[in-house]
Design an enzyme around this catalytic site. Structure first.
Site, mmCIF file in Angstrom:
data_model
loop_
_atom_site.group_PDB
_atom_site.id
_atom_site.type_symbol
_atom_site.label_atom_id
_atom_site.label_comp_id
_atom_site.label_asym_id
_atom_site.label_seq_id
_atom_site.Cartn_x
_atom_site.Cartn_y
_atom_site.Cartn_z
ATOM 1 N N ARG A 1 0.812 -1.220 0.000
ATOM 2 C CA ARG A 1 0.000 0.000 0.000
ATOM 3 C C ARG A 1 0.840 1.262 0.000
ATOM 4 O O ARG A 1 0.360 2.339 -0.337
ATOM 5 C CB ARG A 1 -0.909 0.025 1.232
ATOM 6 C CG ARG A 1 -1.857 -1.150 1.316
ATOM 7 C CD ARG A 1 -2.545 -1.207 2.667
ATOM 8 N NE ARG A 1 -1.530 -1.399 3.700
ATOM 9 C CZ ARG A 1 -1.686 -1.067 4.973
ATOM 10 N NH1 ARG A 1 -2.795 -0.524 5.391
ATOM 11 N NH2 ARG A 1 -0.724 -1.279 5.866
ATOM 12 N N HIS B 1 25.187 28.925 2.339
ATOM 13 C CA HIS B 1 24.597 29.992 3.136
ATOM 14 C C HIS B 1 24.762 29.744 4.629
ATOM 15 O O HIS B 1 24.769 28.603 5.071
ATOM 16 C CB HIS B 1 23.099 30.102 2.851
ATOM 17 C CG HIS B 1 22.771 30.359 1.427
ATOM 18 N ND1 HIS B 1 21.521 30.146 0.915
ATOM 19 C CD2 HIS B 1 23.514 30.788 0.384
ATOM 20 C CE1 HIS B 1 21.495 30.448 -0.367
ATOM 21 N NE2 HIS B 1 22.702 30.838 -0.716
ATOM 22 N N GLU C 1 8.378 7.907 10.818
ATOM 23 C CA GLU C 1 8.361 9.104 11.642
ATOM 24 C C GLU C 1 9.521 9.975 11.172
ATOM 25 O O GLU C 1 10.678 9.603 11.344
ATOM 26 C CB GLU C 1 8.534 8.689 13.102
ATOM 27 C CG GLU C 1 8.216 9.752 14.092
ATOM 28 C CD GLU C 1 8.195 9.177 15.501
ATOM 29 O OE1 GLU C 1 9.294 8.843 16.019
ATOM 30 O OE2 GLU C 1 7.101 9.055 16.080
ATOM 31 N N ARG D 1 22.278 25.632 -4.512
ATOM 32 C CA ARG D 1 21.870 26.644 -3.533
ATOM 33 C C ARG D 1 22.872 26.619 -2.388
ATOM 34 O O ARG D 1 23.079 25.600 -1.760
ATOM 35 C CB ARG D 1 20.455 26.369 -3.034
ATOM 36 C CG ARG D 1 19.414 26.434 -4.153
ATOM 37 C CD ARG D 1 18.006 26.310 -3.599
ATOM 38 N NE ARG D 1 17.018 26.255 -4.649
ATOM 39 C CZ ARG D 1 16.456 27.304 -5.232
ATOM 40 N NH1 ARG D 1 16.817 28.522 -4.870
ATOM 41 N NH2 ARG D 1 15.555 27.158 -6.176
ATOM 42 N N GLU E 1 22.630 37.259 6.716
ATOM 43 C CA GLU E 1 23.012 36.132 5.872
ATOM 44 C C GLU E 1 24.330 36.396 5.143
ATOM 45 O O GLU E 1 24.591 37.500 4.679
ATOM 46 C CB GLU E 1 21.928 35.819 4.841
ATOM 47 C CG GLU E 1 22.283 34.571 4.045
ATOM 48 C CD GLU E 1 21.187 34.148 3.097
ATOM 49 O OE1 GLU E 1 20.832 32.972 3.148
ATOM 50 O OE2 GLU E 1 20.719 34.988 2.308
ATOM 51 N N LYS F 1 20.030 23.251 11.089
ATOM 52 C CA LYS F 1 19.067 22.799 10.087
ATOM 53 C C LYS F 1 18.988 21.277 10.082
ATOM 54 O O LYS F 1 20.014 20.593 10.079
ATOM 55 C CB LYS F 1 19.496 23.271 8.686
ATOM 56 C CG LYS F 1 19.516 24.765 8.539
ATOM 57 C CD LYS F 1 20.032 25.196 7.181
ATOM 58 C CE LYS F 1 20.050 26.715 7.081
ATOM 59 N NZ LYS F 1 20.636 27.175 5.824
ATOM 60 N N GLN G 1 11.026 27.150 12.369
ATOM 61 C CA GLN G 1 10.624 27.461 11.001
ATOM 62 C C GLN G 1 10.848 26.241 10.132
ATOM 63 O O GLN G 1 11.857 25.556 10.268
ATOM 64 C CB GLN G 1 11.482 28.637 10.503
ATOM 65 C CG GLN G 1 11.161 29.136 9.128
ATOM 66 C CD GLN G 1 11.978 30.386 8.787
ATOM 67 O OE1 GLN G 1 12.164 31.271 9.615
ATOM 68 N NE2 GLN G 1 12.463 30.448 7.564
ATOM 69 N N ASP G 2 9.894 25.955 9.247
ATOM 70 C CA ASP G 2 10.044 24.897 8.246
ATOM 71 C C ASP G 2 10.091 25.555 6.874
ATOM 72 O O ASP G 2 9.312 26.476 6.593
ATOM 73 C CB ASP G 2 8.867 23.917 8.273
ATOM 74 C CG ASP G 2 8.946 22.910 9.401
ATOM 75 O OD1 ASP G 2 9.897 22.981 10.202
ATOM 76 O OD2 ASP G 2 8.061 22.051 9.487
ATOM 77 N N LYS H 1 22.954 35.810 -5.852
ATOM 78 C CA LYS H 1 23.562 35.780 -4.523
ATOM 79 C C LYS H 1 24.603 34.661 -4.442
ATOM 80 O O LYS H 1 25.696 34.855 -3.931
ATOM 81 C CB LYS H 1 22.472 35.572 -3.476
ATOM 82 C CG LYS H 1 22.968 35.408 -2.068
ATOM 83 C CD LYS H 1 21.847 35.342 -1.046
ATOM 84 C CE LYS H 1 20.840 34.274 -1.355
ATOM 85 N NZ LYS H 1 19.796 34.133 -0.356
ATOM 86 N N ASP H 2 24.274 33.482 -4.949
ATOM 87 C CA ASP H 2 25.198 32.350 -4.866
ATOM 88 C C ASP H 2 26.411 32.539 -5.773
ATOM 89 O O ASP H 2 27.503 32.094 -5.458
ATOM 90 C CB ASP H 2 24.482 31.047 -5.221
ATOM 91 C CG ASP H 2 23.423 30.671 -4.190
ATOM 92 O OD1 ASP H 2 23.528 31.114 -3.039
ATOM 93 O OD2 ASP H 2 22.495 29.938 -4.552
ATOM 94 N N HIS I 1 25.785 25.925 4.715
ATOM 95 C CA HIS I 1 25.039 24.807 4.145
ATOM 96 C C HIS I 1 24.692 25.096 2.692
ATOM 97 O O HIS I 1 24.399 26.231 2.322
ATOM 98 C CB HIS I 1 23.743 24.592 4.942
ATOM 99 C CG HIS I 1 22.848 23.574 4.338
ATOM 100 N ND1 HIS I 1 21.730 23.913 3.608
ATOM 101 C CD2 HIS I 1 22.927 22.222 4.323
ATOM 102 C CE1 HIS I 1 21.153 22.804 3.190
ATOM 103 N NE2 HIS I 1 21.864 21.771 3.610
ATOM 104 N N TYR J 1 13.468 21.643 5.107
ATOM 105 C CA TYR J 1 14.346 21.757 6.258
ATOM 106 C C TYR J 1 13.700 22.533 7.389
ATOM 107 O O TYR J 1 12.955 23.473 7.182
ATOM 108 C CB TYR J 1 15.713 22.331 5.906
ATOM 109 C CG TYR J 1 15.762 23.621 5.132
ATOM 110 C CD1 TYR J 1 16.155 24.793 5.746
ATOM 111 C CD2 TYR J 1 15.469 23.651 3.777
ATOM 112 C CE1 TYR J 1 16.252 25.972 5.036
ATOM 113 C CE2 TYR J 1 15.553 24.825 3.065
ATOM 114 C CZ TYR J 1 15.945 25.987 3.696
ATOM 115 O OH TYR J 1 16.025 27.157 2.983
#
Length: 181
Positions: free
Chosen positions: A23, A62, A28, A59, A142, A71, A47-48, A167-168, A118, A131
């Site tokens: 199925r 940072h 978790e 990316r 930042e 994170k 924060q998510d 930015k990157d 990261h 994250y």
């Protein structure tokens, strides 16, 4: 859930216990008691975040010099190479990096502690990346390290130049980047 060590002692990989049958599956993805028992750390996630990216999008790297974020990262679609760089000047692993493949298939998660830069690059045609963070995003604090910094010499497992944001692409050189004490 099992914990797998990485090359950097504070960066950890979590492998969940997955229960599946014809199925589908169940696991978790986060349990505060389990996280604390396996790491010895008490963290509150505030924060998510959820990002979607095409193949070759890179990316990072940072971090926030104030309001640093721990994170807990994972991939729910596709596959990425996830990278963490120790930015803590007082750490024996300062300036070292580690990486892991995170994918929807392997369901692994990486814990990237406060004080680490990261980033990730998408290896599949498309990826969705989730994250949890231990502090709120503060754009005024930042910083970004160049993805191709020669001092770090990160193997991004790329076969073509990555797709970068402005930015990157203009991040600081590692040796010039502000770091944590």
């Amino acid at each position: 859930m099992q914990v797998v060590a990485t090359d950097l002692p504070d960066v950890l990989i979590f492998e969940p216990n997955v229960f599946g049958d014809a199925r589908g599956f169940f696991f978790e993805s986060y349990n505060q008691n389990t996280f604390e028992a396996l790491t010895g750390l008490k963290r509150t996630f505030v924060q998510d975040n959820h990002s979607a990216s095409a193949k070759g999008v890179l990316r990072g790297l940072h971090y926030q010099i104030r309001q640093p974020q721990g994170k807990l990262v994972r991939v729910v679609a596709g596959e990425v190479l996830d990278v963490a760089v120790d930015m803590r000047k007082s750490s024996p692993s300062f300036g070292r990096w580690t990486s892991a493949i995170l994918s929807a298939e392997n369901r692994r998660q990486m814990w990237v502690p406060e004080g680490f830069a990261h980033g990730f690059v998408v290896l599949s045609e498309f990826a969705e990346f989730l994250y949890k963070t231990t502090d709120f995003y503060a754009p005024e604090h930042e910083c970004c390290i160049r993805w191709d910094d020669p001092t770090l010499n990160i193997d991004w497992q790329l076969t073509a130049p990555p797709a970068l944001s402005a930015k990157d692409s203009r991040g600081l050189d590692f040796l010039l980047a502000p770091c944590f004490d």
